[in-house]
Each structure stands twice: as structure tokens, then as C-alpha cells.
Design a protein around this motif. Structure first.
Motif, PDB file in Angstrom:
ATOM      1  N   LYS A 266     -26.144 -37.078 -37.755  1.00 51.88           N
ATOM      2  CA  LYS A 266     -26.951 -35.853 -37.611  1.00 51.88           C
ATOM      3  C   LYS A 266     -26.314 -34.792 -36.707  1.00 51.88           C
ATOM      4  N   SER A 267     -24.990 -34.867 -36.536  1.00 50.40           N
ATOM      5  CA  SER A 267     -24.344 -33.856 -35.702  1.00 50.40           C
ATOM      6  C   SER A 267     -23.951 -32.642 -36.542  1.00 50.40           C
ATOM      7  N   LYS A 268     -23.595 -31.542 -35.841  1.00 52.48           N
ATOM      8  CA  LYS A 268     -23.061 -30.349 -36.480  1.00 52.48           C
ATOM      9  C   LYS A 268     -21.559 -30.346 -36.242  1.00 52.48           C
ATOM     10  N   VAL A 269     -20.811 -30.239 -37.325  1.00 49.68           N
ATOM     11  CA  VAL A 269     -19.361 -30.316 -37.239  1.00 49.68           C
ATOM     12  C   VAL A 269     -18.769 -28.956 -37.609  1.00 49.68           C
ATOM     13  N   PRO A 270     -18.037 -28.309 -36.679  1.00 45.67           N
ATOM     14  CA  PRO A 270     -17.483 -26.996 -36.986  1.00 45.67           C
ATOM     15  C   PRO A 270     -16.180 -27.077 -37.788  1.00 45.67           C
TER      16      PRO A 270
ATOM     17  N   PRO B 215     -19.827 -24.820 -45.376  1.00 48.04           N
ATOM     18  CA  PRO B 215     -20.980 -25.097 -44.506  1.00 48.04           C
ATOM     19  C   PRO B 215     -22.125 -25.684 -45.335  1.00 48.04           C
TER      20      PRO B 215
ATOM     21  N   ALA C  68     -25.058 -29.376 -45.748  1.00 52.35           N
ATOM     22  CA  ALA C  68     -25.405 -30.764 -45.435  1.00 52.35           C
ATOM     23  C   ALA C  68     -24.517 -31.727 -46.210  1.00 52.35           C
TER      24      ALA C  68
ATOM     25  N   PHE D  47     -24.543 -35.532 -41.779  1.00 50.90           N
ATOM     26  CA  PHE D  47     -24.120 -34.545 -40.781  1.00 50.90           C
ATOM     27  C   PHE D  47     -24.098 -33.176 -41.448  1.00 50.90           C
ATOM     28  N   THR D  48     -23.926 -32.139 -40.648  1.00 47.92           N
ATOM     29  CA  THR D  48     -23.912 -30.776 -41.188  1.00 47.92           C
ATOM     30  C   THR D  48     -22.611 -30.093 -40.808  1.00 47.92           C
ATOM     31  N   ALA D  49     -21.944 -29.509 -41.793  1.00 47.99           N
ATOM     32  CA  ALA D  49     -20.746 -28.716 -41.521  1.00 47.99           C
ATOM     33  C   ALA D  49     -21.192 -27.272 -41.249  1.00 47.99           C
ATOM     34  N   VAL D  50     -20.641 -26.702 -40.186  1.00 51.17           N
ATOM     35  CA  VAL D  50     -21.003 -25.319 -39.825  1.00 51.17           C
ATOM     36  C   VAL D  50     -19.731 -24.476 -39.668  1.00 51.17           C
TER      37      VAL D  50
ATOM     38  N   ARG E 129     -16.862 -22.380 -38.068  1.00 49.81           N
ATOM     39  CA  ARG E 129     -16.226 -22.553 -36.776  1.00 49.81           C
ATOM     40  C   ARG E 129     -16.533 -21.356 -35.888  1.00 49.81           C
TER      41      ARG E 129
END
Ligand SMILES: [Cu+2]
Length: 119
Positions: free
Chosen positions: A35-39, A91, A93, A114-117, A119
Motif C-alpha cells: 500500500k505504499s506510493k512509489v515515485p 501512474p 494502482a 501499491f500505487t505508482a505516482v 516523480r
């Protein structure tokens, strides 16, 4: 699932070697964290287990809005780690599905959302 766990328990008791007792693979630590946000659009994946993993017979699949990608699995920093690189992420889910073979010959599975966001 329960039957598999029971079988494991029986095998672990039956073959009380140090290896068999701690062989069933349980995920201890992961990058990305659940469940983290990964840049960024490229992520380095590392999964650490409580026992040795056969990287060649383990599978990592990344599921996202664009579909599923089977990642190339390699051994991580130790024999209890597997690693992979995912590139071209937009970006959104994602779910990383892992399916690993531990030294006792048992497969265990799980997922890491996790979620890609940007950078
Ligand atoms: Cu097992």
C-alpha cells in the motif's frame, strides 16, 4: 490452503532438520511496501522471505490498468531474496503477485498492492 498448511506442519515435524523446520516461505519484508506510493516509472522490486527461495522456479506478475506483465525474476541480495525490475509504469494502482518455491518444495503466494505516482 489449510490442507497445504497441515501437510507442511506434518512434514516439518516428520523431518525435524533445521532446514525443514523453517523452510516454508513467508514474506518478511518487501520493496515496494504494501500500500505504499512509489515515485517514478521504474521500480526495483525486492522480496525477502524467511527461507531460501528457488528464484528460477518463482514467478512475479505485475497487474495494472494496462494489463499483466510477467517480470524476470532474479536472486536478490541473499538466497532468501528475489528481485526484479519493472519499467514503463504509468501512474496508477498496481498489484504485484508473487508465487515462490521454497526449499521444502512448497509453493506459497501473495500479493502486494501499491500505487505508482509521478516523480
Ligand atoms: Cu512448506
Amino acid at each position: 490452503m489449510i490442507r497445504t498448511l497441515l501437510l507442511c506442519a506434518i512434514l516439518a515435524v516428520g523431518l525435524m532438520t533445521p532446514d525443514a523446520a523453517q523452510a516454508h516461505a513467508v514474506l518478511v519484508e518487501s520493496t515496494p511496501i504494501v500500500k505504499s506510493k512509489v515515485p517514478g516509472d521504474k521500480i526495483e522490486i525486492n522480496l525477502h522471505y524467511n527461507s531460501r527461495i528457488d528464484a528460477k522456479r518463482s514467478r512475479l506478475v505485475l497487474k495494472g490498468a494496462g494489463g499483466e506483465t510477467v517480470l524476470t525474476v532474479r536472486q536478490g541480495k541473499t538466497e532468501a531474496d528475489i528481485a526484479a525490475t519493472a519499467e514503463g509504469l504509468k501512474p496508477g494502482a498496481y498489484t504485484l503477485l508473487w508465487d515462490v518455491l521454497s526449499v521444502d518444495g512448497h509453493v506459497s503466494r501473495g500479493k502486494i498492492p501499491f500505487t505508482a505516482v509521478e516523480r
